[in-house]
Motif scaffolding. Structure first.
Motif, mmCIF file in Angstrom:
data_model
loop_
_atom_site.group_PDB
_atom_site.id
_atom_site.type_symbol
_atom_site.label_atom_id
_atom_site.label_comp_id
_atom_site.label_asym_id
_atom_site.label_seq_id
_atom_site.Cartn_x
_atom_site.Cartn_y
_atom_site.Cartn_z
ATOM 1 N N LEU A 102 89.827 77.247 120.208
ATOM 2 C CA LEU A 102 89.510 75.999 119.519
ATOM 3 C C LEU A 102 88.063 75.591 119.794
ATOM 4 C CD1 LEU A 102 90.981 73.991 117.699
ATOM 5 C CD2 LEU A 102 91.561 72.674 119.730
ATOM 6 N N ALA A 103 87.627 75.787 121.035
ATOM 7 C CA ALA A 103 86.236 75.489 121.366
ATOM 8 C C ALA A 103 85.291 76.383 120.576
ATOM 9 C CB ALA A 103 86.013 75.656 122.865
ATOM 10 N N SER A 104 85.586 77.683 120.533
ATOM 11 C CA SER A 104 84.684 78.647 119.903
ATOM 12 C C SER A 104 84.652 78.517 118.382
ATOM 13 C CB SER A 104 85.084 80.075 120.287
ATOM 14 O OG SER A 104 84.996 80.269 121.679
ATOM 15 N N GLU A 105 85.823 78.315 117.784
ATOM 16 C CA GLU A 105 85.924 78.348 116.330
ATOM 17 C C GLU A 105 85.693 76.997 115.655
ATOM 18 O OE1 GLU A 105 86.315 81.251 114.707
ATOM 19 O OE2 GLU A 105 86.286 82.213 116.677
ATOM 20 N N VAL A 106 85.946 75.905 116.368
ATOM 21 C CA VAL A 106 85.903 74.585 115.717
ATOM 22 C C VAL A 106 84.892 73.646 116.371
ATOM 23 C CG1 VAL A 106 87.275 72.556 115.069
ATOM 24 C CG2 VAL A 106 88.331 74.835 115.043
ATOM 25 N N ILE A 107 84.984 73.475 117.681
ATOM 26 C CA ILE A 107 84.190 72.439 118.342
ATOM 27 C C ILE A 107 82.726 72.834 118.471
ATOM 28 C CG2 ILE A 107 83.920 71.088 120.456
ATOM 29 C CD1 ILE A 107 86.978 71.462 120.864
ATOM 30 N N ILE A 108 82.452 73.998 119.061
ATOM 31 C CA ILE A 108 81.065 74.395 119.321
ATOM 32 C C ILE A 108 80.234 74.490 118.041
ATOM 33 C CG2 ILE A 108 79.623 76.272 120.199
ATOM 34 C CD1 ILE A 108 81.731 76.695 122.397
ATOM 35 N N PRO A 109 80.741 75.088 116.936
ATOM 36 C CA PRO A 109 79.920 75.130 115.714
ATOM 37 C C PRO A 109 79.523 73.749 115.196
ATOM 38 C CG PRO A 109 81.727 76.699 115.560
ATOM 39 C CD PRO A 109 81.991 75.868 116.786
ATOM 40 N N ALA A 110 80.313 72.704 115.544
ATOM 41 C CA ALA A 110 80.020 71.353 115.050
ATOM 42 C C ALA A 110 79.175 70.532 116.016
ATOM 43 C CB ALA A 110 81.331 70.612 114.765
ATOM 44 N N THR A 161 96.680 69.435 113.387
ATOM 45 C CA THR A 161 97.871 70.283 113.414
ATOM 46 C C THR A 161 97.452 71.751 113.378
ATOM 47 O OG1 THR A 161 99.144 68.607 112.227
ATOM 48 C CG2 THR A 161 100.053 70.833 112.276
ATOM 49 N N MET A 162 98.074 72.548 114.244
ATOM 50 C CA MET A 162 97.843 73.996 114.235
ATOM 51 C C MET A 162 98.930 74.675 113.417
ATOM 52 S SD MET A 162 96.786 75.039 118.133
ATOM 53 C CE MET A 162 98.260 74.346 118.871
ATOM 54 N N PRO A 269 101.329 70.065 116.842
ATOM 55 C CA PRO A 269 100.314 69.006 116.833
ATOM 56 C C PRO A 269 99.198 69.302 117.825
ATOM 57 C CG PRO A 269 102.253 68.295 118.042
ATOM 58 C CD PRO A 269 102.600 69.617 117.428
ATOM 59 N N ILE A 270 98.004 68.806 117.527
ATOM 60 C CA ILE A 270 96.861 68.889 118.429
ATOM 61 C C ILE A 270 96.535 67.473 118.895
ATOM 62 C CG2 ILE A 270 94.456 69.603 118.701
ATOM 63 C CD1 ILE A 270 94.844 71.449 116.304
ATOM 64 N N GLN A 293 87.187 62.666 113.552
ATOM 65 C CA GLN A 293 86.534 62.932 112.266
ATOM 66 C C GLN A 293 86.417 64.429 112.017
ATOM 67 O OE1 GLN A 293 85.808 60.489 110.199
ATOM 68 N NE2 GLN A 293 85.008 61.838 108.600
ATOM 69 N N LEU A 294 86.090 65.186 113.072
ATOM 70 C CA LEU A 294 85.945 66.640 112.944
ATOM 71 C C LEU A 294 87.238 67.277 112.453
ATOM 72 C CD1 LEU A 294 84.363 69.294 113.492
ATOM 73 C CD2 LEU A 294 85.230 69.182 115.845
ATOM 74 N N PHE A 295 88.355 66.910 113.071
ATOM 75 C CA PHE A 295 89.631 67.513 112.693
ATOM 76 C C PHE A 295 90.123 67.004 111.338
ATOM 77 C CE2 PHE A 295 89.545 68.791 117.046
ATOM 78 C CZ PHE A 295 90.312 69.939 117.108
ATOM 79 N N SER A 296 89.845 65.754 111.031
ATOM 80 C CA SER A 296 90.305 65.216 109.744
ATOM 81 C C SER A 296 89.594 65.883 108.573
ATOM 82 C CB SER A 296 90.094 63.698 109.695
ATOM 83 O OG SER A 296 88.713 63.379 109.668
ATOM 84 N N ASN A 297 88.408 66.446 108.828
ATOM 85 C CA ASN A 297 87.657 67.119 107.762
ATOM 86 C C ASN A 297 87.857 68.632 107.758
ATOM 87 O OD1 ASN A 297 86.491 64.740 106.819
ATOM 88 N ND2 ASN A 297 84.754 64.881 108.227
ATOM 89 N N HIS A 298 88.598 69.156 108.746
ATOM 90 C CA HIS A 298 88.777 70.601 108.828
ATOM 91 C C HIS A 298 89.838 71.058 107.824
ATOM 92 C CE1 HIS A 298 89.552 74.590 110.502
ATOM 93 N NE2 HIS A 298 88.403 74.472 111.129
ATOM 94 N N PRO A 299 89.576 72.124 107.077
ATOM 95 C CA PRO A 299 90.515 72.517 106.009
ATOM 96 C C PRO A 299 91.867 73.007 106.503
ATOM 97 C CG PRO A 299 88.775 74.161 106.285
ATOM 98 C CD PRO A 299 88.381 72.983 107.105
ATOM 99 N N THR A 300 91.974 73.535 107.734
ATOM 100 C CA THR A 300 93.251 74.094 108.177
ATOM 101 C C THR A 300 93.877 73.335 109.343
ATOM 102 O OG1 THR A 300 92.179 75.657 109.693
ATOM 103 C CG2 THR A 300 92.593 76.405 107.448
ATOM 104 N N LEU A 301 93.137 72.419 109.981
ATOM 105 C CA LEU A 301 93.659 71.731 111.162
ATOM 106 C C LEU A 301 93.975 70.264 110.932
ATOM 107 C CD1 LEU A 301 91.292 73.217 113.883
ATOM 108 C CD2 LEU A 301 93.670 73.856 113.455
ATOM 109 N N ARG A 302 93.585 69.700 109.821
ATOM 110 C CA ARG A 302 93.798 68.274 109.594
ATOM 111 C C ARG A 302 95.258 67.961 109.360
ATOM 112 N NH1 ARG A 302 90.333 68.350 104.003
ATOM 113 N NH2 ARG A 302 91.732 69.642 102.760
#
Length: 302
Positions: A102-110, A161-162, A269-270, A293-302
């Motif tokens: 999750l850190a590598s694929e979602v958090i760090i790029p943002a 959500t995962m 859930p996340i 905000q990051l997760f609410s805008n993510h196409p697969t995790l929101r």
């Protein structure tokens, strides 16, 4: 004696369960921590803590005083924040823990956007699939996924959500064929995932048209790191089941092939979790809002 400092030290000792850990968290000498608590007890004419050579526990009077200290310290910090938040941006060291994938694929790029907005925050991001103890290890917040995250010391704020996918490498499917039903997985090589904290091997979940299946599968290999787990699938060691945000790029380039399509793999859930009894500093508050905000805008995790 600085009464507010003594109260804060007392709260830290209770939270940490001992003088040594509290001293480390506050970067104070252990003798100073002990002296401040003793002075507090002397001033109050009350025993706040039971001490043994191995353990420190709070007395009934100490527990009542602890709750009042939390409210007082929180009010003081709120007053300070209200005075400074219009003059200064959130600043300081922020310790966050998140699963490696999750850190590598979602958090760090943002994070470039986060640091552009809050350049004076110094983020320490722990990346592992091990579930840390936030209170014991001095972590400000953790991002976790799971069905049961009960911990009375923590607030859990749901952020996403995962969704999971079941996949295998083209080489594996060429050698062993494609299962058409979850019940057929017992005849296949499957790669298991186990908890780094408890050693528990996780079951596999499937649902379709009201039918729900939960199965434990034997395997030649089990791992407790998400990237090692996907590497086992890519190596053709067996069928894997992992979050789609991690699997999708490998599916798109043909390194993995989805199987058992049409079966829902029990989304999880996340949460962002943080100690409920602590004052919420501005640096943590803005990180929580940014994560939402990051997760609410993510196409697969929101």
């Amino acid at each position: 004696m600085n009464k507010l400092q003594a109260m804060e030290v007392f709260v830290q000792v209770v939270d940490a369960g001992g003088f040594t850990r509290a001293a480390e968290n506050m970067k104070l000498p252990k003798a100073t921590v002990s002296t401040l608590v003793q002075a507090l007890e002397s001033t109050l004419s009350a025993k706040l803590l039971n001490r043994t050579t191995r353990h420190v526990s709070v007395t009934a009077e100490g527990a009542a005083y602890y709750d009042r200290c939390l409210r007082i310290l929180s009010a003081v910090r709120d007053a300070e924040d209200n005075l400074t938040q219009n003059r200064t941006s959130p600043a300081g060291r922020l310790r966050v823990d998140a699963p490696t994938w999750l850190a590598s694929e979602v958090i760090i790029p943002a994070l470039p956007d986060f640091f552009a907005a809050y350049p004076t925050i110094r983020l320490e991001l722990g990346c592992s699939d091990r579930q840390v103890d936030l209170v014991e290890e001095g972590v400000d917040c953790a991002i976790r996924g799971g069905r049961q995250l009960a911990d009375s010391r923590l607030v859990a704020r749901r952020v996403g959500t995962m969704h999971y996918m079941t996949c295998a490498s083209p080489d594996y499917l060429a050698r062993h064929g494609r299962p058409l039903h979850p019940d057929e997985l017992a005849q296949h090589a499957c790669v298991n995932y186990f908890s780094a904290r408890t050693g528990e091997v996780f079951d596999w979940y499937f649902a379709r048209d009201g039918e729900r299946i939960q199965i434990g599968l034997s395997s030649h290999i089990a791992l407790n790191d998400s990237f090692a787990y996907t590497a086992a699938g890519l190596a053709g060691l067996g069928i894997v089941q992992m979050a789609d945000v991690l699997m999708t790029p490998m599916i798109n380039d043909g390194r993995l092939i989805p199987i058992l399509e049409g079966w829902d793999n029990a989304p999880l859930p996340i949460y962002v979790m943080y100690p409920h009894h602590r004052h919420l500093p501005a640096k943590l508050r803005v990180f929580l809002d940014w994560t939402m905000q990051l997760f609410s805008n993510h196409p697969t995790l929101r």
